[in-house]
Design a protein around this motif. Structure first.
Motif, mmCIF file in Angstrom:
data_model
loop_
_atom_site.group_PDB
_atom_site.id
_atom_site.type_symbol
_atom_site.label_atom_id
_atom_site.label_comp_id
_atom_site.label_asym_id
_atom_site.label_seq_id
_atom_site.Cartn_x
_atom_site.Cartn_y
_atom_site.Cartn_z
ATOM 1 N N GLY A 167 0.886 -1.273 0.043
ATOM 2 C CA GLY A 167 0.082 0.081 -0.067
ATOM 3 C C GLY A 167 0.868 1.333 -0.028
ATOM 4 N N GLY A 168 2.274 1.039 -0.265
ATOM 5 C CA GLY A 168 2.971 2.373 -0.269
ATOM 6 C C GLY A 168 3.461 2.633 -1.598
ATOM 7 N N LEU A 169 4.247 3.650 -1.962
ATOM 8 C CA LEU A 169 4.539 4.023 -3.268
ATOM 9 C C LEU A 169 6.109 3.657 -3.552
ATOM 10 C CD1 LEU A 169 3.083 7.349 -3.504
ATOM 11 C CD2 LEU A 169 2.175 5.198 -4.748
ATOM 12 N N GLU A 170 6.493 3.157 -4.658
ATOM 13 C CA GLU A 170 8.048 2.809 -4.985
ATOM 14 C C GLU A 170 8.038 3.645 -6.250
ATOM 15 O OE1 GLU A 170 8.679 -1.363 -6.953
ATOM 16 O OE2 GLU A 170 7.155 -1.524 -5.449
ATOM 17 N N ALA A 171 9.357 4.242 -6.437
ATOM 18 C CA ALA A 171 9.809 5.149 -7.379
ATOM 19 C C ALA A 171 10.473 4.176 -8.451
ATOM 20 C CB ALA A 171 10.508 6.189 -7.068
ATOM 21 N N PHE A 172 10.092 4.543 -9.968
ATOM 22 C CA PHE A 172 11.111 4.076 -11.063
ATOM 23 C C PHE A 172 12.566 4.269 -10.718
ATOM 24 C CE2 PHE A 172 12.301 3.155 -15.300
ATOM 25 C CZ PHE A 172 12.025 1.916 -15.575
ATOM 26 N N PRO A 173 13.228 3.299 -10.792
ATOM 27 C CA PRO A 173 14.647 3.599 -10.577
ATOM 28 C C PRO A 173 15.552 4.751 -11.505
ATOM 29 C CG PRO A 173 14.485 1.516 -10.794
ATOM 30 C CD PRO A 173 13.046 1.950 -11.301
ATOM 31 N N ASN A 174 14.954 4.773 -12.789
ATOM 32 C CA ASN A 174 15.758 5.795 -13.704
ATOM 33 C C ASN A 174 14.562 6.721 -13.893
ATOM 34 O OD1 ASN A 174 16.955 7.374 -15.694
ATOM 35 N ND2 ASN A 174 17.453 5.478 -16.835
ATOM 36 N N GLN A 175 14.682 8.018 -13.374
ATOM 37 C CA GLN A 175 13.745 9.289 -13.578
ATOM 38 C C GLN A 175 14.123 9.986 -14.760
ATOM 39 O OE1 GLN A 175 10.723 9.955 -11.842
ATOM 40 N NE2 GLN A 175 10.832 7.858 -11.108
ATOM 41 N N SER A 176 14.814 9.501 -15.866
ATOM 42 C CA SER A 176 15.119 10.333 -16.921
ATOM 43 C C SER A 176 14.091 10.839 -17.693
ATOM 44 C CB SER A 176 16.258 9.851 -17.645
ATOM 45 O OG SER A 176 16.468 10.372 -19.105
ATOM 46 N N SER A 177 13.851 11.935 -18.297
ATOM 47 C CA SER A 177 13.091 12.225 -19.236
ATOM 48 C C SER A 177 12.742 11.517 -20.503
ATOM 49 C CB SER A 177 12.691 13.943 -19.264
ATOM 50 O OG SER A 177 14.059 14.063 -20.145
ATOM 51 N N ALA A 178 13.798 10.620 -20.977
ATOM 52 C CA ALA A 178 13.793 10.005 -21.964
ATOM 53 C C ALA A 178 13.238 8.640 -21.744
ATOM 54 C CB ALA A 178 15.136 9.943 -22.570
ATOM 55 N N VAL A 179 12.895 8.073 -20.527
ATOM 56 C CA VAL A 179 12.536 6.763 -20.102
ATOM 57 C C VAL A 179 11.174 6.587 -20.206
ATOM 58 C CG1 VAL A 179 12.977 4.716 -18.751
ATOM 59 C CG2 VAL A 179 14.695 6.546 -19.121
ATOM 60 N N LEU A 180 10.618 6.348 -21.314
ATOM 61 C CA LEU A 180 8.999 6.102 -21.424
ATOM 62 C C LEU A 180 8.658 5.011 -20.720
ATOM 63 C CD1 LEU A 180 6.727 7.845 -22.781
ATOM 64 C CD2 LEU A 180 6.985 6.358 -24.706
ATOM 65 N N THR A 181 9.431 3.895 -20.550
ATOM 66 C CA THR A 181 9.046 2.571 -19.684
ATOM 67 C C THR A 181 8.605 3.181 -18.499
ATOM 68 O OG1 THR A 181 11.042 1.642 -20.844
ATOM 69 C CG2 THR A 181 9.851 0.292 -18.986
ATOM 70 N N SER A 182 9.096 4.155 -17.810
ATOM 71 C CA SER A 182 8.532 4.492 -16.538
ATOM 72 C C SER A 182 7.019 4.795 -16.436
ATOM 73 C CB SER A 182 9.349 5.787 -15.988
ATOM 74 O OG SER A 182 9.290 6.942 -16.690
ATOM 75 N N THR A 183 6.450 5.205 -17.468
ATOM 76 C CA THR A 183 5.252 5.974 -17.658
ATOM 77 C C THR A 183 4.158 4.688 -17.728
ATOM 78 O OG1 THR A 183 5.117 6.135 -20.011
ATOM 79 C CG2 THR A 183 5.830 7.871 -18.672
ATOM 80 N N VAL A 184 4.644 3.440 -18.296
ATOM 81 C CA VAL A 184 3.922 2.271 -18.405
ATOM 82 C C VAL A 184 3.979 1.556 -17.211
ATOM 83 C CG1 VAL A 184 3.933 0.058 -19.686
ATOM 84 C CG2 VAL A 184 4.241 2.114 -21.162
ATOM 85 N N TRP A 185 5.387 1.648 -16.617
ATOM 86 C CA TRP A 185 5.360 0.785 -15.293
ATOM 87 C C TRP A 185 4.860 1.471 -14.207
ATOM 88 C CZ3 TRP A 185 7.572 2.885 -10.673
ATOM 89 C CH2 TRP A 185 7.991 1.739 -9.760
ATOM 90 N N GLY A 186 4.528 2.736 -14.186
ATOM 91 C CA GLY A 186 3.950 3.454 -13.066
ATOM 92 C C GLY A 186 2.788 3.495 -12.795
ATOM 93 N N ASP A 187 1.721 3.962 -12.018
ATOM 94 C CA ASP A 187 0.576 4.139 -11.715
ATOM 95 C C ASP A 187 0.272 5.533 -11.402
ATOM 96 O OD1 ASP A 187 -0.115 1.370 -11.389
ATOM 97 O OD2 ASP A 187 0.801 1.279 -9.320
ATOM 98 N N GLY A 188 1.168 6.346 -11.568
ATOM 99 C CA GLY A 188 1.026 7.877 -11.281
ATOM 100 C C GLY A 188 2.211 8.741 -11.026
ATOM 101 N N LEU A 189 1.939 9.846 -10.472
ATOM 102 C CA LEU A 189 2.938 10.903 -10.288
ATOM 103 C C LEU A 189 2.888 11.026 -8.794
ATOM 104 C CD1 LEU A 189 2.437 13.206 -13.535
ATOM 105 C CD2 LEU A 189 4.122 11.034 -13.203
ATOM 106 N N ILE A 190 4.155 11.398 -8.244
ATOM 107 C CA ILE A 190 4.417 12.224 -7.017
ATOM 108 C C ILE A 190 4.811 13.458 -7.095
ATOM 109 C CG2 ILE A 190 5.801 11.984 -4.986
ATOM 110 C CD1 ILE A 190 6.235 9.096 -5.095
ATOM 111 N N ASP A 191 4.001 14.486 -6.533
ATOM 112 C CA ASP A 191 4.144 15.766 -6.700
ATOM 113 C C ASP A 191 5.232 16.066 -5.826
ATOM 114 O OD1 ASP A 191 4.419 18.749 -6.746
ATOM 115 O OD2 ASP A 191 2.081 18.850 -6.751
#
Length: 421
Positions: free
Chosen positions: A374-398
């Motif tokens: 029930g917690g949040l984990e971050a995608f390891p590579n937060q580069s703006s070129a890594v579109l994989t992170s948007t498919v892997w993720g459930d949303g965005l932390i502000d």
């Protein structure tokens, strides 16, 4: 650079509802924005109805928990009952009208039907038990859906429940899109040396389709000022909004910014945002006589974009930057143009189950997903070129500027489920 909130306030401040409406069948209104309140034309339910399969009874006929009553009628849903005769019970089904004179419904599990046409009532009900009263859900004359509501499946069901066959909705927004970069190649074509496939075209078109927009897709525009200006002029002719991807930075091959400045004006450029710093907002002049192409109202002419000008939003070229800035800026902008008042995304307080290496001076939106705890984990590579992170993720932390996320902290989470439609 403006903060994220300052930029959003500026963009939304320019997004006045276009005020152009049409009437559509309720069956075809999913995802559209209501242009007028929907008023209930009748009570729902329109009469007292049974909430259970069972027996309608008069309380005055029940002496104890073993009362035996003859069954005087059978009432399926959709059939008008006769008044309930004293000293009898009526077999009744869920949704059927309650017969005049009945005080309560006893569900069938608390009764025993006998072969001689009588029923044993083994429960002493309270007055009104399992009766859905007329108007308990909706009262005739009440506003059941307010203007500015974005219609969902349940909204359409609610309108249908009071007999509304047609709805007045905002006209679909007309949006032009194009993509800059000589390196861009479409899937299915050979990938030349130094080239990349144009993923942004697929992402942005899908997001615009989800918002119900009518699109003019100019595809990939050559990296030169003259071609960019020509497309802007043509796009402004018949569209409410022009969206570009790429070319809004400060490089020698970034021609969108000077093209907009030549064909209109740029009101906002660069935001203290990660990913997505080179976001631009402005207006592009329509060619003379072209404002009628969008049926612009006098009010929209008075306020600039939407009359003699078309709105312009330039998104970054990096795929994640383009995706995130669309969700944060373009989506609420489009909804506001269609008359939606509340366009702020839902923010859920959740626990971070990771520690960030360092804080960023900009407002960072971290791609994250919900784990089994029930917690949040971050995608390891937060580069703006890594579109994989948007498919892997459930949303965005502000994550605010200068803030380093520590495991166990509460953070603001914006789920994709709310942002993609």
């Amino acid at each position: 650079m403006l903060s994220t909130q300052e930029a959003l306030d500026a963009v939304l401040g320019a997004a006045r509802a276009l005020g152009r409406h049409e009437t559509v069948d309720t069956l075809a209104a999913n995802g559209r924005v209501l242009a007028a309140d929907v008023i209930a034309t009748l009570d729902v339910p329109p009469m007292d109805t049974s909430a259970m399969d069972g027996y309608a009874v008069r309380l005055s006929d029940l002496r104890d928990a073993e009362t035996v009553l003859p069954v005087s009628q059978r009432i399926p849903a959709g059939h008008a009952p006769a008044p309930l005769a004293e000293g009898t019970a009526a077999r009744i089904f869920t949704g059927a009208p309650v017969p005049p004179g009945a005080d309560a419904i006893v569900m069938q599990e608390q009764c025993e039907a006998r072969e001689d046409g009588k029923v044993v009532i083994r429960h002493m009900p309270a007055a009104g038990e399992f009766i859905n009263r007329q108007g308990a859900d909706i009262r005739r004359g009440s506003v059941i859906l307010a203007a500015g509501t974005r219609l969902r499946a349940q909204s359409l069901g609610l309108a249908a429940s009071v007999g509304i066959a047609k709805l007045q909705v905002a006209r679909r927004l007309r949006v032009a899109v194009f993509f800059t970069g000589d390196e861009l190649t479409m899937p299915g074509e050979p990938l030349r040396e130094g080239g990349i496939y144009n993923s942004n075209r697929f992402v942005l078109r899908s997001l615009l389709e989800n918002l119900g927009c009518e699109m003019t897709d100019y595809g990939i525009v050559p990296d030169n000022l003259a071609a960019t200006r020509a497309i802007l002029r043509d796009a402004a002719r018949g569209n409410d909004l022009i969206i570009t991807s790429g070319g809004v930075s400060v490089g020698e091959e970034d021609h969108v910014k000077p093209a907009v400045e030549a064909e209109g004006r740029l009101n906002l450029w660069q935001i203290a945002l990660k990913p997505g710093k080179p976001l631009a907002y402005g207006e592009v002049n329509r060619p003379r006589g072209a404002s009628d192409a969008t049926n612009a109202t006098d009010a929209s002419r008075e306020h600039g974009a939407g009359g003699d000008t078309a709105h312009f939003i330039g998104l970054p070229g990096n795929p994640v930057s383009s995706f995130v800035t669309f969700l944060l800026f373009v989506r609420p902008f489009i909804l506001r143009l269609q008359g939606v008042a509340d366009v702020a995304p839902r923010r859920i307080a959740m626990r971070a189950d990771f520690t960030q290496k360092k804080a960023d001076r900009r407002n960072e939106f971290v791609r994250a997903r919900v784990n089994d705890q029930g917690g949040l984990e971050a995608f390891p590579n937060q580069s703006s070129a890594v579109l994989t992170s948007t498919v892997w993720g459930d949303g965005l932390i502000d994550n605010p500027p200068g803030h380093r996320i520590e495991a166990g902290q509460t953070v603001a989470f914006l789920p994709f489920s709310d942002l993609l439609y």
